[in-house]
Design an enzyme around this catalytic site. Sequence first.
Site, mmCIF file in Angstrom:
data_model
loop_
_atom_site.group_PDB
_atom_site.id
_atom_site.type_symbol
_atom_site.label_atom_id
_atom_site.label_comp_id
_atom_site.label_asym_id
_atom_site.label_seq_id
_atom_site.Cartn_x
_atom_site.Cartn_y
_atom_site.Cartn_z
ATOM 1 N N CYS D 86 0.835 -1.197 0.000
ATOM 2 C CA CYS D 86 0.000 0.000 0.000
ATOM 3 C C CYS D 86 0.876 1.256 0.000
ATOM 4 C CB CYS D 86 -0.970 -0.054 1.189
ATOM 5 S SG CYS D 86 -2.344 1.098 1.046
ATOM 6 N N HIS D 194 -3.676 -5.449 0.935
ATOM 7 C CA HIS D 194 -2.994 -5.730 2.202
ATOM 8 C C HIS D 194 -2.990 -7.224 2.524
ATOM 9 C CE1 HIS D 194 -2.429 -1.673 4.037
ATOM 10 N NE2 HIS D 194 -3.389 -1.344 3.203
ATOM 11 N N GLU D 196 -1.290 -8.736 4.667
ATOM 12 C CA GLU D 196 -1.170 -8.973 6.111
ATOM 13 C C GLU D 196 -2.527 -8.909 6.813
ATOM 14 O OE1 GLU D 196 -0.804 -6.112 4.735
ATOM 15 O OE2 GLU D 196 -1.046 -4.445 6.135
#
Lengths: 82, 82, 758, 222
Positions: D86, D194, D196
């Site tokens: 990002c 994202h 994660e």
Amino acid sequence: MIVDVTLRQGIADPEGATIERALPALGFSGVSNVKAGKSFRMTIDAESESAALEKATSLAERLLSNPVIEDAAARLGERVAT
Amino acid sequence: MIVDVTLRQGIADPEGATIERALPALGFSGVSNVKAGKSFRMTIDAESESAALEKATSLAERLLSNPVIEDAAARLGERVAT
Amino acid sequence: MSSPPQSLHRALGLSDDELDDIKTVLGRDPNHLELALFGVMWSEHCSYKSSRLHLRRLPTTAPHVLVGPGENAGVIDAGDGIAVAIRIESHNHPSAIEPYQGAATGVGGILRDVFTMGARPLAVMDPLFFGELTDARQRWLVEGVVSGISGYGNSVGVPTIGGELTFDDCYRSNPLVNVLCVGALPKERLVLGVASGVGNLAVLLGSRTGRDGIGGVSVLASAGFSGEDGAASIDDAKRPSVQVGDPYEEKRLIEACLELLDGGLVVGIQDLGGAGLVCATSETAARGGVGMDVDVTAVPLREPGLVPFEIMTSESQERMLAIITPENLDAVRALCDKWEVRAAVVGRVVAPLSRRDGTTQGMLRIRNGFDGEVLAEVPASALADEAPLYDRPRERPSTLDQVRADDPTFDEPVGSPNDDLLDLLVDPVWVYRQYDSQLFLNTVVGPGRDAALLRLAGPGLPSSTRGIALSTDSNPRWCALDPRNGTALTVFEGVANLACVGAKPKAVVNCLNFGNPEHPEVMWQLSESIDGMADACVALEIPVIGGNVSLYNESGGSDIDPTPVIGLLGVVDELVAPPPGWNWREGNVLVLVGAQRADGERPFPLGGSRWATKRGRRGGVVEGVDPVALLLTLDFVVAEIGSICAGAASDVTAVHDVSGGGLATALAEMVAATGVGAEVVELDGHAELFSEFPGRFVMATSDVEALEERARAAGVLTTRLGVSQGERLRVGSMIDLSVTQIASRRRDALEEALATLN
Amino acid sequence: MNRVGVVVFPGSNCEYDAAAAMNALGAKAELVWHSTTDLSGFDGVILPGGFAHGDYLRPGALARFSPVMEAVSRFAHTGGPVLGICNGFQVLAEAGLLPGALQKNIGLTFLSQPTTLVVTSNNSVLTSGAVIGQELVIPINHFVGSYTCDDETLKRVLDSGQVVLRYKENPNGSRADIAGLANERGNVVGLMPHPERAMSTLLGSADGRVLLESFVAANVAA
Ligand SMILES: Nc1ncnc2c1ncn2[C@@H]1O[C@H](COP(=O)(O)OP(=O)(O)O)[C@@H](O)[C@H]1O
Ligand SMILES: [Mg+2]
């Protein structure tokens, strides 16, 4: 036609302040009072320059800026000679 | 000193396009090619106007614009006495 | 110290009686600066002078409450060594003038209230109220407010996990922007905004001070908008210089303050909000029973030429006041340097004055240089705590009986229930899609469902498998008809939302958005509403640990509907699996769990419902809910869903409470979420389809006998509603809609409404 | 991969999340303040999401001048695995470590939503363990995430397999639906979604694991 929108005097400008703070680290000294603003370029069909300017001014004030925090001004599109 | 940053030719400008689309409904006709840009105003300490301009141009190109998508140009604003 | 002209106090919003009080406190005439300090500190916004008397009736204690109302945020013990701080506030008036910055600075302000307590802000919620979407100005307000919350919240790095979205013309000139923040901290790090230790230093952290909102929030929020169109008429002296939020400064301020607290470098800390430095210094000094000398010349300024009054009352954003010992000054400076946070020593804690009667009094002294001229000298507690308390006249609106008699419950429905239902479906996804709702990897249930559910985890917290649930609720239409009952039902609805994610309620915070308190009808509404909240919280045994009162929400002489917003915080003891949500599967049996009818003359009341309001029918009676049945139902649902969260197998596949839009809407929302239709039995007409009284849940199960048996054992009523299947939602002879029609209508309603307004 | 440095700029906010994901996969994440000039000893570097320097001017415009970026650049040039998520992608693009630039989303609003990504190349440290054509549900959270570049660059990155992830349904106006991009060597990758945030079904999706597992498995100078 170009409309310049700038923050009004006294209104905080975090973007300008952040850029200014970063400059010395990038090797730019002697730069102060950095203010971030917006600009809008457009073509206006009008009978005369003054009519176009009037239209752009009204656009600037009614749509392109928020008068509570911003000033807006319209100008003709030629580059200012430097 | 004023630095104008504009989107390069051929790069999509959704902001300009959105404004342009909204105009007729607000009673503005005959406005086209709306392009959104940014401007930065700053005070530069320099020995001469040309030195200041040079500094501003370098700032414009190195920091204030991303050459992949933007053009930048510096011009003189008001002069501040020191 | 020359004494001010006769009318200055009035220009500062002080009444003649208040001026007399000030003279008594000081034993002399105040000078200009002193008068100005009193003007902002005794404003409605800062002093709660019209509401304090009534707020005392709220229950505020419970064994798990660590900090109740009165501090920057309420704090509970959530278990596992973790404390949770929560606070809600309004930013209504600033948002009416500059929606983006008004909303953005609202987020900034509420975050500071929470990290002031030593808590890391973990989530924000944003209850919003606008006029009907019928003109471009409302669109401008909606887009501005939502992008302001998005712009600030996302950038500062705190997820926005839910809120409310209401459109009603009573908010046309007075949009309401409330923001709630929740944070968590290791229990032992709890700090309070107290100054103590004579010789300690008051350090101003963060942004430089400009002419932002001078007399702004406090004066604005303490007087209504005079004209028809709020923003247009506020042009004059009352217009403060608009505050601009800087989320980047706030982010660094959060990190710096949390590190200062972790390092044990501060004695006390306090945010600067409404009334700026005068508020922060007088409150910390008053709490600590000490005096404070403030050097106005030491305050870093953004622009030259600010006078002491402006410096002391400026509402420039992103500033905090830390009280530290002189020995720690270097360490504090070093840490602030790392985070590029400005730190300036602006005050000194001094001993209180001894009075003749043997008591002491901490004085706030404003000086021109630490040892320079004293510009103002007033008792800190007089500013902070001793504003006059008003018992303003209250009067039940004379038209209320007539309004209540005009009950839409027995209206013959016009048109088709299909259309009525489609008309009620709105997913605020256009709003919450603009908010980062997942940061910190805690969001198990984000915006768009009944309550938001977070893992109770965060940087620096002890490890835990608990969860916290949050919901904000309001129902101004109910409250207009019956503020007492309406507010109680709003609390019940919030608790029902928590139950849907398996959470037990632990605390309430509230934001009371009302009209002009000088109107006796408004004071009656406020008082009734507070009693309704108190009754509900006592019945459910939930403490109220904080709140905010926003008055003068009026324009052109007309007040908004009473809008108490209830924020609920709940805890899930074991959160290792997600709650079932709305996603039933093909072939489940759908069961209505809880009260089958309202507790009153009308089994399915429609007064104040969305169905009736859509038809311009704003009258009727708000029936009560049987609290005993409600409690049993809530306990049952919490146990059922809580066990799923704890990882147990269950036949329950979906749950949703019946709220806005009634049973038909609840079913349609579940259909839209799952993509699986339902075949539902005939209901008791449009009243049962659309009545909204809380305490009922739609559950889906793969083993209906087992669910019914467990409910019976718990003393909870159930009825079978039907079966989930196919591609249509059919309810008896009344509703027959395709799944795609329902889903697309719900998804697009808001975006389409906005798009038509240019 | 043993030690992963997660760079923290003032204004970063996904550093803890990125570190948690790395630790969950058996690596050892360490937060690295942006003034650091030495990244030796790390086996991989992550530039996490957030708003470095407030995203003022342009996302990544100020961050690319942070002292750590020279070290990141050296680390990348020696073949070290570098991942920009990002805001991290924006920084890598501004720094010229990846081609092109990111612009405001076409709808001019921030977008926080799940997206379906399609793996289009496994020629990178992020996608080496994924299968081409594999679909992954991973959330996006950005305002300035619409990928753009000139035609020549576009052709080059498409032809050379540098485009590693594409949106199945383009949410933001990115050219050629580009969601994630690698450098020629495949050791520097940036993506707007994202991964994660997609590490566990408790939080909605575990589809990010295959990507971050690939990253953890990558070797310096692969
Ligand atoms: N302004 C907003 N910001 C974020 N989320 C919102 C907003 N308004 C509504 N939502 C979310 O949409 C969902 C539906 O809201 P609402 O109809 O008020 O729920 P309920 O009837 O269960 O109280 C909730 O999850 C809520 O948090
Ligand atoms: Mg609900």
